[in-house]
Enzyme design. Structure first.
Site, PDB file in Angstrom:
ATOM      1  N   GLY A 157       5.306  -3.960   7.720  1.00 13.32           N
ATOM      2  CA  GLY A 157       5.813  -5.141   7.016  1.00 13.32           C
ATOM      3  C   GLY A 157       7.310  -4.970   6.800  1.00 13.32           C
ATOM      4  O   GLY A 157       7.976  -4.225   7.522  1.00 13.32           O
ATOM      5  N   ARG A 158       7.812  -5.651   5.764  1.00 14.22           N
ATOM      6  CA  ARG A 158       9.267  -5.614   5.519  1.00 14.22           C
ATOM      7  C   ARG A 158       9.764  -4.183   5.310  1.00 14.22           C
ATOM      8  O   ARG A 158      10.769  -3.769   5.869  1.00 14.22           O
ATOM      9  CB  ARG A 158       9.615  -6.402   4.269  1.00 14.22           C
ATOM     10  CG  ARG A 158       9.212  -7.855   4.280  1.00 14.22           C
ATOM     11  CD  ARG A 158       9.522  -8.417   2.899  1.00 14.22           C
ATOM     12  NE  ARG A 158       9.036  -9.753   2.683  1.00 14.22           N
ATOM     13  CZ  ARG A 158       7.788 -10.065   2.324  1.00 14.22           C
ATOM     14  NH1 ARG A 158       6.886  -9.119   2.158  1.00 14.22           N
ATOM     15  NH2 ARG A 158       7.429 -11.306   2.128  1.00 14.22           N
ATOM     16  N   ILE A 159       9.026  -3.417   4.491  1.00 15.90           N
ATOM     17  CA  ILE A 159       9.509  -2.063   4.163  1.00 15.90           C
ATOM     18  C   ILE A 159       9.367  -1.149   5.382  1.00 15.90           C
ATOM     19  O   ILE A 159      10.271  -0.367   5.692  1.00 15.90           O
ATOM     20  CB  ILE A 159       8.770  -1.491   2.923  1.00 15.90           C
ATOM     21  CG1 ILE A 159       9.033  -2.397   1.704  1.00 15.90           C
ATOM     22  CG2 ILE A 159       9.225  -0.063   2.634  1.00 15.90           C
ATOM     23  CD1 ILE A 159       8.207  -2.050   0.473  1.00 15.90           C
ATOM     24  N   ARG A 179      -1.958  -3.920  11.886  1.00 12.92           N
ATOM     25  CA  ARG A 179      -3.073  -4.752  12.350  1.00 12.92           C
ATOM     26  C   ARG A 179      -2.614  -5.648  13.490  1.00 12.92           C
ATOM     27  O   ARG A 179      -3.238  -5.744  14.521  1.00 12.92           O
ATOM     28  CB  ARG A 179      -3.580  -5.619  11.206  1.00 12.92           C
ATOM     29  CG  ARG A 179      -4.799  -5.069  10.536  1.00 12.92           C
ATOM     30  CD  ARG A 179      -5.179  -5.946   9.409  1.00 12.92           C
ATOM     31  NE  ARG A 179      -3.952  -6.444   8.735  1.00 12.92           N
ATOM     32  CZ  ARG A 179      -3.945  -7.232   7.689  1.00 12.92           C
ATOM     33  NH1 ARG A 179      -5.065  -7.636   7.183  1.00 12.92           N
ATOM     34  NH2 ARG A 179      -2.818  -7.625   7.121  1.00 12.92           N
ATOM     35  N   ILE A 238       4.604   6.225   0.501  1.00 14.30           N
ATOM     36  CA  ILE A 238       5.280   5.397  -0.513  1.00 14.30           C
ATOM     37  C   ILE A 238       4.493   4.100  -0.705  1.00 14.30           C
ATOM     38  O   ILE A 238       5.015   3.144  -1.278  1.00 14.30           O
ATOM     39  CB  ILE A 238       6.727   5.047  -0.103  1.00 14.30           C
ATOM     40  CG1 ILE A 238       6.772   4.403   1.292  1.00 14.30           C
ATOM     41  CG2 ILE A 238       7.640   6.246  -0.208  1.00 14.30           C
ATOM     42  CD1 ILE A 238       8.016   3.597   1.556  1.00 14.30           C
ATOM     43  N   ALA A 239       3.240   4.071  -0.207  1.00 22.27           N
ATOM     44  CA  ALA A 239       2.460   2.825  -0.248  1.00 22.27           C
ATOM     45  C   ALA A 239       1.714   2.719  -1.573  1.00 22.27           C
ATOM     46  O   ALA A 239       2.240   2.167  -2.559  1.00 22.27           O
ATOM     47  CB  ALA A 239       1.518   2.776   0.937  1.00 22.27           C
ATOM     48  N   ARG A 240       0.520   3.233  -1.608  1.00 26.61           N
ATOM     49  CA  ARG A 240      -0.285   3.242  -2.821  1.00 26.61           C
ATOM     50  C   ARG A 240      -1.188   4.451  -2.775  1.00 26.61           C
ATOM     51  O   ARG A 240      -1.622   4.879  -1.700  1.00 26.61           O
ATOM     52  CB  ARG A 240      -1.192   2.012  -2.883  1.00 26.61           C
ATOM     53  CG  ARG A 240      -0.541   0.760  -3.451  1.00 26.61           C
ATOM     54  CD  ARG A 240      -0.276   0.889  -4.958  1.00 26.61           C
ATOM     55  NE  ARG A 240       0.301  -0.322  -5.508  1.00 26.61           N
ATOM     56  CZ  ARG A 240       1.616  -0.576  -5.569  1.00 26.61           C
ATOM     57  NH1 ARG A 240       2.495   0.289  -5.121  1.00 26.61           N
ATOM     58  NH2 ARG A 240       2.048  -1.707  -6.103  1.00 26.61           N
ATOM     59  N   GLU A 269      -3.129   8.028 -10.369  1.00 34.88           N
ATOM     60  CA  GLU A 269      -1.902   8.176 -11.149  1.00 34.88           C
ATOM     61  C   GLU A 269      -2.013   7.473 -12.509  1.00 34.88           C
ATOM     62  O   GLU A 269      -2.711   6.470 -12.608  1.00 34.88           O
ATOM     63  CB  GLU A 269      -0.692   7.638 -10.347  1.00 34.88           C
ATOM     64  CG  GLU A 269      -0.756   6.174  -9.973  1.00 34.88           C
ATOM     65  CD  GLU A 269       0.421   5.778  -9.076  1.00 34.88           C
ATOM     66  OE1 GLU A 269       0.496   6.250  -7.919  1.00 34.88           O
ATOM     67  OE2 GLU A 269       1.264   5.002  -9.557  1.00 34.88           O
ATOM     68  N   HIS A 287       6.051   7.742  -8.681  1.00 28.24           N
ATOM     69  CA  HIS A 287       6.049   6.303  -8.340  1.00 28.24           C
ATOM     70  C   HIS A 287       7.415   5.662  -8.674  1.00 28.24           C
ATOM     71  O   HIS A 287       7.489   4.726  -9.477  1.00 28.24           O
ATOM     72  CB  HIS A 287       4.914   5.586  -9.080  1.00 28.24           C
ATOM     73  CG  HIS A 287       4.493   4.301  -8.412  1.00 28.24           C
ATOM     74  ND1 HIS A 287       3.203   3.847  -8.406  1.00 28.24           N
ATOM     75  CD2 HIS A 287       5.207   3.352  -7.736  1.00 28.24           C
ATOM     76  CE1 HIS A 287       3.129   2.689  -7.762  1.00 28.24           C
ATOM     77  NE2 HIS A 287       4.332   2.371  -7.342  1.00 28.24           N
ATOM     78  N   ILE A 288       8.455   6.184  -8.005  1.00 26.81           N
ATOM     79  CA  ILE A 288       9.813   5.710  -8.314  1.00 26.81           C
ATOM     80  C   ILE A 288      10.520   5.156  -7.079  1.00 26.81           C
ATOM     81  O   ILE A 288      11.748   5.007  -7.084  1.00 26.81           O
ATOM     82  CB  ILE A 288      10.685   6.838  -8.929  1.00 26.81           C
ATOM     83  CG1 ILE A 288      10.736   8.068  -8.001  1.00 26.81           C
ATOM     84  CG2 ILE A 288      10.212   7.200 -10.314  1.00 26.81           C
ATOM     85  CD1 ILE A 288      11.815   9.080  -8.381  1.00 26.81           C
TER      86      ILE A 288
HETATM   87  C1  DGY Z   1       5.678  -2.151  -5.977  1.00 24.98           C
HETATM   88  O1  DGY Z   1       6.568  -2.982  -6.094  1.00 24.98           O
HETATM   89  O2  DGY Z   1       4.569  -2.434  -5.545  1.00 24.98           O
HETATM   90  C2  DGY Z   1       6.002  -0.747  -6.384  1.00 24.98           C
HETATM   91  O3  DGY Z   1       4.978   0.125  -6.114  1.00 24.98           O
HETATM   92  C3  DGY Z   1       6.385  -0.675  -7.850  1.00 24.98           C
HETATM   93  O4  DGY Z   1       7.727  -0.733  -7.868  1.00 24.98           O
END
Ligand code: DGY
Length: 334
Positions: A157-159, A179, A238-240, A269, A287-288
């Protein structure tokens, strides 16, 4: 009694930005970071028209059962797996998120973790602070190169695309799995090639995870996937939390089946799996990824705009810029 509508701001966030809500609504804003129980969330939502919430505030069907006035939830975050979208849509509650404003900051942080994990930065600093540095050794704290290696990205996606664009500066080859395949023009812009997930796992020297979390991505990286990766590879999440099986990852790191990892998110978390805490070859952050001053302010500001608009006020009244569930409007009959 005031006829103004009411909104609840669940966490302390930049009061000068949140103050813009006061031009339209009565605002009840939390003054301390709070991990709410389900009953506290239900209580907070009971008599309000809207809420500005953080990604750790969980809102499901039972939380809104008594929230008869509730019309809008503005999530301060791009990910919204904290919210039960189906339940909120059925109740006619508009949900918004904060895409775009955090893309570049979050992509920067993927590279922060990747560089730190590959070059063992936090491990080296701990070793130095612990007073071990009494001589210089040629073979000490050897890490992995980024330049010239293959970067894999799961979720484009964008990130994901912003992560890919940065790889050019390191002279890396970029593979991705998503996908759906991106348009050829976007692939060219990111210098990235689509591959199947198995090939991505096997070919990546460094793998960055940027997929949204949901039933389809639960443990997308578990023991079988880790077994397909190179033992010299570095994994960044860095997702979830929940995209990675934390116990399986800790096991792979401990047994040398994976060189290193950089993690910003965790399954439970703020609790971090004790086996991960015990691994020396993992960089752990709380989560920063989006936490630069400018970006966090921009996220709150966008969420405020969304809430004002979703509650029918301001220049974008009834057209919140980042509506996630257009079907909520149908349920509401608007
Ligand atoms: C988001 O935006 O989903 C990040 O995990 C929280 O900044």
């Amino acid at each position: 009694m005031s006829a103004r509508r009411r909104v609840w701001v669940t966490q302390p966030v930049f009061p000068d930005v949140v103050d813009r809500l006061r031009d339209h609504f009565d605002v009840a804003a939390a003054d301390a970071v709070t991990a709410y129980t389900p009953a506290q969330v239900a209580d907070g939502l009971r008599d309000v028209d809207g809420a500005l919430v953080g990604v750790t505030d969980r809102i499901d069907a039972s939380a809104i059962a008594g929230a008869n006035r509730l019309k809008a939830i503005a999530n301060i975050g791009v990910g919204y797996n904290n919210l039960d979208i189906a339940a909120l849509s059925a109740a006619g509650v508009a949900v918004t998120n904060t895409p775009d404003v955090l893309t570049e900051t979050t992509a920067d942080f993927a590279w922060t973790l990747l560089l730190a994990a590959a070059r063992r930065v936090t491990e080296a600093e701990r070793w130095l602070r612990d007073g071990h540095w009494t001589d210089w050794s040629f073979e000490r704290l050897l890490g992995r190169d980024l330049h010239g290696s293959t970067l894999g990205i799961l979720g484009m996606g964008r990130i994901g695309r912003a992560v890919a664009r940065r790889a050019l500066g390191f002279g890396m080859r970029v593979l991705y799995h998503n996908r759906s395949r991106l348009d050829a023009a976007v692939e060219r812009e990111c210098s990235a090639r689509w591959v199947g997930k198995d090939e991505l796992l096997a070919a990546s020297d460094h793998l960055v995870l940027v997929v949204p979390y949901g039933p389809g991505t639960h443990h997308a990286i578990g023991a079988p996937e880790l077994a397909r990766m190179k033992s010299t590879a570095v994994l960044v999440n860095i997702a979830r939390g929940g995209v990675v099986d934390d116990a399986a990852l800790a096991d792979a790191l401990q047994k040398g089946r994976l060189a290193a990892a950089g993690l910003d998110v965790y399954e439970n978390e703020p609790a971090v799996h004790p086996a991960l805490l015990a691994c020396r070859n993992v960089v752990l952050t709380p989560h920063i990824a989006s936490a630069s001053e400018a970006t966090r302010r921009a996220m709150v500001s966008l969420a405020v705009d969304n809430l004002i608009a979703a509650l029918g006020e301001g220049p974008q009244a009834h057209r919140p810029p980042n509506l996630v569930n257009a079907d909520s409007l149908l349920a509401r009959g608007t």
